[in-house]
Design an enzyme around this catalytic site. Structure first.
Site, PDB file in Angstrom:
ATOM      1  CB  SER A 178       3.159   5.462  -0.431  1.00 29.09           C
ATOM      2  OG  SER A 178       2.491   4.472   0.290  1.00 29.09           O
ATOM      3  CE  LYS A 236       3.587   3.235  -8.964  1.00 22.18           C
ATOM      4  NZ  LYS A 236       2.453   3.007  -8.083  1.00 22.18           N
ATOM      5  NE  ARG A 257      -5.606   8.415   0.102  1.00 19.02           N
ATOM      6  CZ  ARG A 257      -4.546   8.319  -0.677  1.00 19.02           C
ATOM      7  NH1 ARG A 257      -3.343   8.444  -0.162  1.00 19.02           N
ATOM      8  NH2 ARG A 257      -4.669   8.118  -1.971  1.00 19.02           N
ATOM      9  CG  HIS A 316      -1.138   1.714   3.120  1.00 20.25           C
ATOM     10  ND1 HIS A 316       0.092   2.231   2.823  1.00 20.25           N
ATOM     11  CD2 HIS A 316      -1.899   1.895   2.002  1.00 20.25           C
ATOM     12  CE1 HIS A 316       0.103   2.697   1.584  1.00 20.25           C
ATOM     13  NE2 HIS A 316      -1.094   2.518   1.061  1.00 20.25           N
TER      14      HIS A 316
HETATM   15  O1  PNS Z   1      -1.646   1.475  -3.846  1.00 22.78           O
HETATM   16  P1  PNS Z   1      -2.178   1.756  -5.226  1.00 22.78           P
HETATM   17  O2  PNS Z   1      -1.041   2.077  -6.163  1.00 22.78           O
HETATM   18  O3  PNS Z   1      -3.245   2.802  -5.208  1.00 22.78           O
HETATM   19  O4  PNS Z   1      -2.855   0.385  -5.733  1.00 22.78           O
HETATM   20  C1  PNS Z   1      -3.410   0.299  -7.036  1.00 22.78           C
HETATM   21  C2  PNS Z   1      -3.777  -1.171  -7.382  1.00 22.78           C
HETATM   22  C3  PNS Z   1      -2.593  -2.076  -7.156  1.00 22.78           C
HETATM   23  C4  PNS Z   1      -4.920  -1.615  -6.514  1.00 22.78           C
HETATM   24  C5  PNS Z   1      -4.221  -1.174  -8.865  1.00 22.78           C
HETATM   25  O5  PNS Z   1      -3.296  -0.460  -9.647  1.00 22.78           O
HETATM   26  C6  PNS Z   1      -4.374  -2.584  -9.434  1.00 22.78           C
HETATM   27  O6  PNS Z   1      -5.230  -3.330  -9.028  1.00 22.78           O
HETATM   28  N1  PNS Z   1      -3.508  -2.926 -10.399  1.00 22.78           N
HETATM   29  C7  PNS Z   1      -3.517  -4.218 -11.062  1.00 22.78           C
HETATM   30  C8  PNS Z   1      -3.941  -4.092 -12.519  1.00 22.78           C
HETATM   31  C9  PNS Z   1      -5.464  -4.032 -12.599  1.00 22.78           C
HETATM   32  O7  PNS Z   1      -6.138  -4.990 -12.322  1.00 22.78           O
HETATM   33  N2  PNS Z   1      -5.998  -2.835 -12.925  1.00 22.78           N
HETATM   34  C10 PNS Z   1      -7.453  -2.630 -12.925  1.00 22.78           C
HETATM   35  C11 PNS Z   1      -8.007  -2.481 -14.302  1.00 22.78           C
HETATM   36  S1  PNS Z   1      -7.752  -0.822 -14.882  1.00 22.78           S
END
Ligand code: PNS
Length: 159
Positions: free
Chosen positions: A128, A41, A90, A17
């Site tokens: 993570s 979550k 990645r 990150h």
């Molecule tokens: O670090 P991560 O868990 O891969 O991040 C995922 C994240 C936070 C970018 C993603 O889950 C997100 O944007 N969640 C907010 C809800 C949303 O807008 N989802 C997209 C439509 S499916």
């Protein structure tokens, strides 16, 4: 002035990150690192802990701000008036899920663009979830986490 948002769970922030944050902060005038608040979550670290660790590792990056958001990323991007969302890739697995998410986000907010940075080779295997799993079995994850936050990470994960 170009602003990007780098959203994520950051549970906890890893060297992967941080690599994306450093490179993204060089590409945009302002970079907002935004922690998703997702009551559905379970996370190992609280939102406050995750934000604090992000602030610690970003303290020498003056154009980086740490924030949190809840709900849809597309709505948060609109509220912030950001120009782009930044995500790291990645490998091909990330590409498949991330390109799908970028397309959905553009359906929700047609002004929203996602910029992808390919992870640096030495970080491409770090996540993570790997840090949490290694810790759960008593292994050494210190090469995956910024050294300044190792005490906080250990205090939570090595219980
Ligand atoms: O670090 P991560 O868990 O891969 O991040 C995922 C994240 C936070 C970018 C993603 O889950 C997100 O944007 N969640 C907010 C809800 C949303 O807008 N989802 C997209 C439509 S499916």
């Amino acid at each position: 002035m170009k602003t990007a948002i780098y959203p994520g769970s950051f549970d906890p922030v890893t060297l992967g990150h941080l690599d994306i944050i450093k490179r993204g902060s060089g590409l945009f005038d302002k970079l907002i690192v935004a922690v998703l608040v997702n009551p559905g979550k379970h996370c190992a670290f609280s939102v406050a802990q995750r934000m604090e660790m992000l602030r610690t590792v970003c303290r020498d990056l003056p154009n980086v701000e740490v924030d949190s958001f809840t709900g849809l990323l597309a709505d948060y991007v609109a509220i912030k008036g950001a120009d782009a969302v930044l995500r790291g890739l990645r490998g091909t697995d990330d590409y498949i899920s991330e390109s799908r998410m970028a397309l959905i986000n553009r359906d929700l907010n047609p002004k929203m663009d996602t910029v992808f940075l390919v992870s640096s080779g030495e970080h491409a295997h770090i996540s993570s979830s790997a840090v949490r799993e290694i810790a759960a079995f008593g292994g050494d994850y210190s090469a995956y986490v910024p050294v300044e936050i190792l005490p906080e990470v250990a205090a939570c994960l090595n219980k």
